[in-house]
Design an enzyme around this catalytic site. Structure first.
Site, mmCIF file in Angstrom:
data_model
loop_
_atom_site.group_PDB
_atom_site.id
_atom_site.type_symbol
_atom_site.label_atom_id
_atom_site.label_comp_id
_atom_site.label_asym_id
_atom_site.label_seq_id
_atom_site.Cartn_x
_atom_site.Cartn_y
_atom_site.Cartn_z
ATOM 1 C CG ASP A 1 -2.074 0.971 1.082
ATOM 2 O OD1 ASP A 1 -3.228 0.520 0.969
ATOM 3 O OD2 ASP A 1 -1.816 2.209 1.074
ATOM 4 C CB ILE A 2 0.822 4.231 -2.195
ATOM 5 C CG1 ILE A 2 1.921 5.078 -2.784
ATOM 6 C CG2 ILE A 2 -0.433 5.026 -1.896
ATOM 7 C CD1 ILE A 2 1.579 5.634 -4.165
ATOM 8 N N GLY B 1 -15.014 3.501 3.842
ATOM 9 C CA GLY B 1 -13.638 3.875 3.500
ATOM 10 C C GLY B 1 -13.136 3.311 2.190
ATOM 11 C CD GLN B 2 -14.847 -0.601 -2.352
ATOM 12 O OE1 GLN B 2 -15.972 -0.814 -1.890
ATOM 13 N NE2 GLN B 2 -14.349 -1.264 -3.371
ATOM 14 C CG ASN C 1 -11.836 -0.461 4.097
ATOM 15 O OD1 ASN C 1 -12.149 -0.886 5.202
ATOM 16 N ND2 ASN C 1 -10.688 0.157 3.880
ATOM 17 C CG HIS D 1 -6.749 -2.825 3.103
ATOM 18 N ND1 HIS D 1 -6.014 -1.678 2.905
ATOM 19 C CD2 HIS D 1 -7.969 -2.591 2.543
ATOM 20 C CE1 HIS D 1 -6.751 -0.778 2.261
ATOM 21 N NE2 HIS D 1 -7.945 -1.308 2.028
ATOM 22 C CG HIS E 1 -8.604 -3.117 -2.414
ATOM 23 N ND1 HIS E 1 -9.564 -2.444 -3.129
ATOM 24 C CD2 HIS E 1 -8.435 -2.411 -1.264
ATOM 25 C CE1 HIS E 1 -9.952 -1.361 -2.463
ATOM 26 N NE2 HIS E 1 -9.282 -1.326 -1.321
HETATM 27 P P1 AMP Z 1 -9.602 1.422 0.169
HETATM 28 O O1 AMP Z 1 -9.572 2.799 0.785
HETATM 29 O O2 AMP Z 1 -10.006 0.323 1.079
HETATM 30 O O3 AMP Z 1 -10.355 1.439 -1.141
HETATM 31 O O4 AMP Z 1 -8.082 1.081 -0.177
HETATM 32 C C1 AMP Z 1 -7.386 1.649 -1.237
HETATM 33 C C2 AMP Z 1 -5.952 1.639 -0.836
HETATM 34 O O5 AMP Z 1 -5.169 1.840 -1.993
HETATM 35 C C3 AMP Z 1 -5.562 2.755 0.156
HETATM 36 O O6 AMP Z 1 -5.065 2.159 1.346
HETATM 37 C C4 AMP Z 1 -4.489 3.542 -0.586
HETATM 38 O O7 AMP Z 1 -3.439 3.965 0.252
HETATM 39 C C5 AMP Z 1 -4.008 2.536 -1.617
HETATM 40 N N1 AMP Z 1 -3.444 3.085 -2.832
HETATM 41 C C6 AMP Z 1 -3.907 4.143 -3.550
HETATM 42 N N2 AMP Z 1 -3.134 4.329 -4.643
HETATM 43 C C7 AMP Z 1 -2.167 3.376 -4.600
HETATM 44 C C8 AMP Z 1 -1.060 3.052 -5.435
HETATM 45 N N3 AMP Z 1 -0.776 3.738 -6.566
HETATM 46 N N4 AMP Z 1 -0.261 2.019 -5.070
HETATM 47 C C9 AMP Z 1 -0.519 1.324 -3.949
HETATM 48 N N5 AMP Z 1 -1.553 1.569 -3.115
HETATM 49 C C10 AMP Z 1 -2.361 2.587 -3.440
#
Ligand code: AMP
Ligand code: ZN
Length: 119
Positions: free
Chosen positions: A35-36, A98-99, A92, A107, A105
């Site tokens: 995760d970024i 929080g999605q 999520n 986590h 995906h």
């Molecule tokens: P959610 O909020 O459950 O939809 O999770 C989306 C996740 O994607 C968040 O935790 C972000 O930090 C992560 N995210 C967004 N952009 C990227 C990216 N380019 N590479 C890796 N993770 C990312």
């Protein structure tokens, strides 16, 4: 159609190699990358390579791939050595929970104490 790549989807772009990611595991049907914006020492996202909007849609549309995502999440925990201390698999689902990316995906969070209930 369910499973088809979506041009405006960030995670479809990561699968296509159009957006870079730190990939930690890959299978025929799944991709796992860091995760970024990590929320724990281990914070890895496991996604189906095919586009499904959330975990429930994935389970309904492609149950075998849903199982693949869960298996890979467990393999990540083992690989990251968080298996013995405990880890959390979170999906999520919906903006209110929080999605932010509407490509299913998991986590995988670990490497620190995890409180319950989550926020
Ligand atoms: P959610 O909020 O459950 O939809 O999770 C989306 C996740 O994607 C968040 O935790 C972000 O930090 C992560 N995210 C967004 N952009 C990227 C990216 N380019 N590479 C890796 N993770 C990312
Ligand atoms: Zn997608």
């Amino acid at each position: 159609m369910a499973g088809e790549p979506q041009g405006d989807c960030l995670f479809c772009k990561i699968v296509a190699g159009e957006v870079p990611a730190t990939v930690v595991r890959e299978s025929e049907t799944t991709l796992a990358f860091r995760d970024i914006n990590p929320q724990a020492p281990t914070h890895v996202l496991v996604i189906p390579k095919a586009h499904h909007t959330d975990a429930a849609a994935l389970a309904a549309e492609a149950p075998q791939i849903a199982a693949d995502v869960l298996r890979e999440a467990g393999e990540i925990a083992r690989q990251e050595k968080t298996e013995d201390d405990g880890y959390r698999i979170v999906f999520n689902t919906g903006a209110g929970a929080g999605q932010t990316v509407f490509h299913a995906h998991a986590h995988v969070l670990g490497g620190r104490g995890l409180t319950w209930p989550p926020g």
